[in-house]
Design a protein around this motif. Structure first.
Motif, PDB file in Angstrom:
ATOM      1  N   GLY A  69      27.332-110.742 -15.649  1.00 53.39           N
ATOM      2  CA  GLY A  69      27.159-109.482 -14.952  1.00 53.39           C
ATOM      3  C   GLY A  69      28.136-108.504 -15.534  1.00 53.39           C
ATOM      4  O   GLY A  69      29.394-108.681 -15.539  1.00 53.39           O
ATOM      5  N   ALA A  70      27.947-107.370 -16.205  1.00 52.66           N
ATOM      6  CA  ALA A  70      28.571-106.224 -16.596  1.00 52.66           C
ATOM      7  C   ALA A  70      28.426-105.191 -15.677  1.00 52.66           C
ATOM      8  O   ALA A  70      27.238-104.654 -15.799  1.00 52.66           O
ATOM      9  N   GLY A  71      29.754-104.473 -15.403  1.00 57.34           N
ATOM     10  CA  GLY A  71      29.517-103.473 -14.718  1.00 57.34           C
ATOM     11  C   GLY A  71      30.932-102.740 -13.960  1.00 57.34           C
ATOM     12  O   GLY A  71      31.937-103.744 -14.338  1.00 57.34           O
ATOM     13  N   THR A  72      30.916-102.028 -12.913  1.00 58.23           N
ATOM     14  CA  THR A  72      32.222-101.818 -12.074  1.00 58.23           C
ATOM     15  C   THR A  72      31.781-101.570 -10.583  1.00 58.23           C
ATOM     16  O   THR A  72      30.571-101.298 -10.392  1.00 58.23           O
ATOM     17  N   ARG A  73      32.716-101.753 -10.039  1.00 57.71           N
ATOM     18  CA  ARG A  73      32.922-101.609  -8.624  1.00 57.71           C
ATOM     19  C   ARG A  73      33.845-100.654  -8.102  1.00 57.71           C
ATOM     20  O   ARG A  73      35.064-100.967  -8.689  1.00 57.71           O
ATOM     21  N   TYR A  74      33.735 -99.461  -7.559  1.00 53.94           N
ATOM     22  CA  TYR A  74      34.829 -98.682  -7.404  1.00 53.94           C
ATOM     23  C   TYR A  74      34.917 -97.866  -5.901  1.00 53.94           C
ATOM     24  O   TYR A  74      33.884 -97.886  -5.405  1.00 53.94           O
ATOM     25  N   GLU A 104      31.493 -98.179 -21.381  1.00 55.12           N
ATOM     26  CA  GLU A 104      31.046 -99.183 -20.609  1.00 55.12           C
ATOM     27  C   GLU A 104      31.854 -99.367 -19.146  1.00 55.12           C
ATOM     28  O   GLU A 104      31.294 -99.983 -18.211  1.00 55.12           O
ATOM     29  N   ASN A 105      32.900 -98.523 -19.332  1.00 56.22           N
ATOM     30  CA  ASN A 105      33.787 -98.409 -18.226  1.00 56.22           C
ATOM     31  C   ASN A 105      34.022 -97.004 -17.821  1.00 56.22           C
ATOM     32  O   ASN A 105      34.549 -96.296 -18.871  1.00 56.22           O
ATOM     33  N   THR A 132      37.210-102.072 -10.207  1.00 57.31           N
ATOM     34  CA  THR A 132      36.984-103.513 -10.764  1.00 57.31           C
ATOM     35  C   THR A 132      36.120-103.258 -11.893  1.00 57.31           C
ATOM     36  O   THR A 132      34.872-102.720 -11.572  1.00 57.31           O
ATOM     37  N   ASP A 133      36.310-103.976 -13.064  1.00 54.21           N
ATOM     38  CA  ASP A 133      35.173-104.032 -14.001  1.00 54.21           C
ATOM     39  C   ASP A 133      34.899-105.422 -14.792  1.00 54.21           C
ATOM     40  O   ASP A 133      35.928-105.954 -14.742  1.00 54.21           O
ATOM     41  N   THR A 134      33.682-105.622 -15.019  1.00 57.16           N
ATOM     42  CA  THR A 134      33.377-106.676 -15.905  1.00 57.16           C
ATOM     43  C   THR A 134      32.726-106.690 -17.043  1.00 57.16           C
ATOM     44  O   THR A 134      31.800-105.584 -17.156  1.00 57.16           O
ATOM     45  N   THR A 176      41.254-104.681 -13.237  1.00 57.41           N
ATOM     46  CA  THR A 176      41.299-103.719 -12.365  1.00 57.41           C
ATOM     47  C   THR A 176      41.992-102.632 -12.502  1.00 57.41           C
ATOM     48  O   THR A 176      43.139-102.745 -13.098  1.00 57.41           O
ATOM     49  N   PHE A 177      41.598-101.353 -12.218  1.00 56.55           N
ATOM     50  CA  PHE A 177      42.575-100.040 -12.489  1.00 56.55           C
ATOM     51  C   PHE A 177      42.458 -99.301 -11.200  1.00 56.55           C
ATOM     52  O   PHE A 177      41.826 -99.335 -10.517  1.00 56.55           O
ATOM     53  N   ARG A 178      43.626 -98.976 -10.798  1.00 57.90           N
ATOM     54  CA  ARG A 178      44.166 -98.258  -9.860  1.00 57.90           C
ATOM     55  C   ARG A 178      44.788 -96.904 -10.040  1.00 57.90           C
ATOM     56  O   ARG A 178      45.530 -96.921 -10.967  1.00 57.90           O
TER      57      ARG A 178
END
Length: 802
Positions: free
Chosen positions: A346-351, A136-137, A381-383, A401-403
């Motif tokens: 809403g589930a997903g990621t932005r990167y 999912e991530n 960033t993930d939800t 958030t992952f960096r």
């Protein structure tokens, strides 16, 4: 002078009185290595007028590895024309793939297109030893080679399979889960590659090579659309700016709404949108000097939907009598073909990722000096709708958030490829900083924490080869490394409890082997090599004092034997390669049960035992006639866990199924997995392809027909052998057909992916913990879960050399 600090297991409000440089003498080594490598790179460039004279470029020197101004050609073919060599850089020098004493598979850019490979997870289709499991991530996705991959997820855990793009290591595997447009070739190196590529390559390496500038002005535009509403396009422009300066710029856009319907929002999910650009500037003022500046940027997003494929009658969400299936999954017909979800969040990621690298190669009149520096900054960033229902009164959400930030510098000295005595000597430095903030709640499984993991690594490495008069080559290599890791973990939800610690280690990997040439077309080899995967802290939800006091998870090591044959027949029209291997892993890192310093036990990432993987791999290609080529590969894998006495039981596992009941004051319920096949390790995986291109009589066209098939035997996606996460074997067939005109540079093709409409799952999740142990299984649908078709068109423009 500042005294050294022992951070291990320390609980403080914030680090006080300690400087990073004082934590270990290794920190000084890192600092010196970093500045030394930077200084060497600068010195080499400043010394260019002296070093880069008119010395002829050595054959097979690293200068040919660097991207240089070259004429426009079609993509490198894995089924090359008769007599043609396929050149790879698997050993950090340009070599004919048939002369490389490694198990390496080469996939060309044309093969990627023919198999419908557009992103990293699609590589499953073309590499028999490779399994990519999405999550999912993307940070939690995993890559396995020969059944070995990263089966536990924490921000500090290294992958077992390294990925690099144009000689630059990728900071985090999630960075690679993007587009594969404008790729010249992909080299899949199987087995431990730690000696030349470092400790994150203990199970293998995926080497992605992109094209360089062309010798004349060239432009190409492509677009595509599918029957299920995916569309996109890309553009490439390349050519000379001057006689010594060339450029290449690629831009790509891909939009796919997804193949899952969210009934609550009325929108599609399980899709993606990607914009990316790659840019290269290559300066070649003489045949003995080349420098390449690369700047890449990716901006993307994904959406997630996990349809239920099995739900027990009477299942209740969070064991609440009001939350029946009609309430938590209204309108959904649960079954193996379900493609619908009900999520109100809403589930997903932005990167996005911004990466730069500078590669300089200087011919010193024999050996060549290569310097590669890189910087990469990745943010995601993930939800997730953690309750995965439309129930407003139980709206449990997960987000964070992952960096990652990475700096690397490598310097190596490489001898000419035609010398009897050849060497590759180098030094490498990497500084990596990961951070993760995480929130889940507010109704159950609450969590709120922030963690940071930092790694500094400095290595020296070398590989030597010597040709005896008997056409025998002796091979030896070694890598000596020092790594320092540091972490901090702030448990915000539990009174801002703060934990911090550090550790360091020295590690050595090595390789030895023999290679025997029988004429020009038959090569036999045997090698022994070791691999290393670094120590780590399990930075995830539930990190506490006991985990801090337990210290880091020990390094995972591997020992690998390989024997292989590289053969070509009938004037090199037929290529047959085979490799047999046996690899053993010690201190295998995975989720297990650990006894902690205070006598309690916990489930966490730990060293759980030993694992063995062995088998046979084969590749073949045949140029039947000028217009017809065949290619294929097969992997037979015998993978077994040798020692894992304290594995977690799968949900509801009984004593009869091997779960040992919990003992009061002792170990919790557990199972012994000795003798069990690990996850993501299919016994058989095969792929084959046909490529036919024929002139259409007097018409100015070539007709194109391409077909490919991939078979994968059954796998279990869970380490604990949960029967709910079992995927039966399946076969996927893709076909492509169309016309092209090479003279005028255009191509129009249609394609059908998953021609047989075979439904399968790229991952499965047992979610019964949310349903009072009534079974509830959710699926991850691959892009080609159902058959779809499309059209792809491209037009190329190029100027001819006068």
């Amino acid at each position: 002078m500042t005294a050294p600090c022992n951070w291990s297991g320390r609980i403080v409000a914030a680090p006080q009185g300690c400087s990073k440089a004082a934590t270990s003498s290794g920190g000084f080594v890192m600092m010196v290595s970093k500045h030394l490598l930077f200084g060497t790179a600068l010195s080499a460039i400043m010394a260019f007028p002296a070093a880069a004279q008119t010395t002829p470029q050595a054959a097979n020197s690293p200068l040919s590895d660097a991207t240089q101004i070259a004429p426009e050609t079609s993509s490198t073919q894995a089924t090359a024309p008769e007599g043609a060599d396929i050149i790879v850089t698997a050993q950090k020098r340009s070599q004919n793939v048939q002369d490389v004493p490694l198990a390496v598979q080469v996939v060309s850019g044309d093969q990627l297109k023919a198999n419908g490979v557009r992103d990293f997870s699609d590589l499953n289709r073309v590499a028999p030893s490779l399994v990519v499991k999405p999550a999912e991530n993307p940070v939690n996705a995993s890559v396995s080679i020969r059944g070995i991959g990263t089966f536990a997820f924490s921000i500090g855990v290294e992958p077992s399979v390294a990925v690099q793009v144009d000689d630059v290591p990728v900071a985090f595997q999630a960075r690679a889960f993007a587009d594969l447009v404008d790729v010249e070739r992909i080299e899949v190196l199987r087995g431990p590659q730690s000696t030349l590529y470092g400790k994150s390559a203990s199970a293998g390496l995926i080497n992605i090579v992109t094209p360089g500038p062309t010798k004349t002005l060239t432009a190409k535009v492509s677009s595509f659309g599918t029957t299920d509403s995916e569309y996109g396009g890309n553009a490439v422009i390349s050519g000379p700016i001057s006689d010594t300066l060339g450029f290449r710029t690629t831009a790509n856009y891909d939009n796919y709404d997804g193949n899952v319907d969210n009934l609550t929002t009325g929108q599609k999910t399980n899709g993606r949108r990607i914009f990316s650009t790659r840019n290269k500037l290559v300066w070649t003022p003489s045949s003995s000097f080349t420098t390449t500046l690369a700047v890449d940027y990716i901006d993307g997003k994904t959406t997630i939907g996990r349809p239920f494929i099995r739900v027990a009658p009477g299942a209740l969400l969070r064991n609440n009598p009001a939350y029946t299936q009609a309430v938590f999954a209204p309108g959904i017909t649960v079954g193996p073909d379900n493609t619908s979800v009900d999520n109100n969040y809403g589930a997903g990621t932005r990167y996005h990722d911004f990466a730069q690298s500078l590669r300089t190669a200087v011919d010193l009149g024999g050996p060549s000096l290569v310097l590669i520096g890189s910087h990469d900054a990745f943010k995601l960033t993930d939800t997730l709708d953690q309750d995965e229902s439309p129930i407003a009164a139980l709206d449990n959400r997960q987000f964070g958030t992952f960096r990652s930030t990475q700096f690397t510098q490598e310097i190596r000295l490489v001898s000419p490829g035609k010398d009897r005595f050849r060497y590759t000597l180098g030094a490498f430095y990497a500084g990596i900083d990961y951070s993760r903030d995480f929130t889940r709640g507010p109704y159950y499984s609450q969590a709120r924490w922030f963690a940071r993991s930092k790694t500094d690594e400095a290595d020296v490495f070398g590989q030597l080869e010597y040709d005896l008069p008997t056409n025998t080559t002796l091979i030896g290599g070694i890598r000596q490394g020092h790594e320092q890791i540091h972490y901090s973990y702030n448990d915000i939800l539990n009174g801002n409890a703060f934990y911090t610690g550090n550790n360091s280690e020295d590690f050595t990997t090595y390789k030895g082997g023999l290679q025997q040439h029988f004429g020009n077309d038959i090569v036999l080899f045997g090698t022994y090599s070791t691999g290393h995967k670094g120590q780590t802290y399990d930075l995830s939800t539930g990190f506490n004092l006991n985990r801090a006091l337990a210290g880091p998870v020990r390094p995972e090591t591997s020992k690998d034997w390989e024997v292989g044959a590289r053969t070509q027949w009938f004037d090199r029209r037929l290529t047959l390669n085979v490799t047999a291997f046996d690899t053993r892993y010690n201190n295998f890192q995975a989720q297990g049960i650990e006894t902690l310093p205070d006598g309690t036990v916990n489930y966490r990432l730990t060293n759980v035992g030993k694992l063995r993987t062995r088998g046979i791999e084969g590749e073949a290609s045949l140029r039947v006639v000028r217009d017809l080529s065949l290619a294929g590969g097969v992997t037979y894998l015998d993978a077994t866990i040798l020692n894992f006495p304290d594995a977690q039981c799968f949900p509801t596992q009984s004593v009869a199924q091997g779960c040992v009941a919990a003992i009061t004051g002792g170990a919790p319920a557990h199972q012994n997995l000795a003798g069990v096949r690990p996850p993501q390790a299919p016994e058989w995986k095969l792929n084959g392809s046909v490529d036919f291109a024929h002139d259409l009589g007097s018409l100015p066209f070539q007709g194109i027909i391409q077909a490919s098939a991939t078979y994968q035997s059954a796998v279990n996606y869970s380490l604990n052998r949960d029967p709910e996460t079992f995927q039966p074997g399946y076969t996927i067939v893709n076909v492509t057909f169309g016309i092209r005109n090479r003279e005028k540079g255009y191509e129009l093709v249609g394609f059908v992916n998953n021609l047989l409409d075979k439904h399968y799952y790229s991952n499965l999740a047992d979610s019964r913990g949310n349903y009072n142990n009534a079974f509830a299984t959710q699926s991850y649908l691959p892009r080609d879960f159902s058959r779809y078709a499309g059209v792809r068109a491209s037009y190329s423009f190029y100027t001819r050399i006068r």
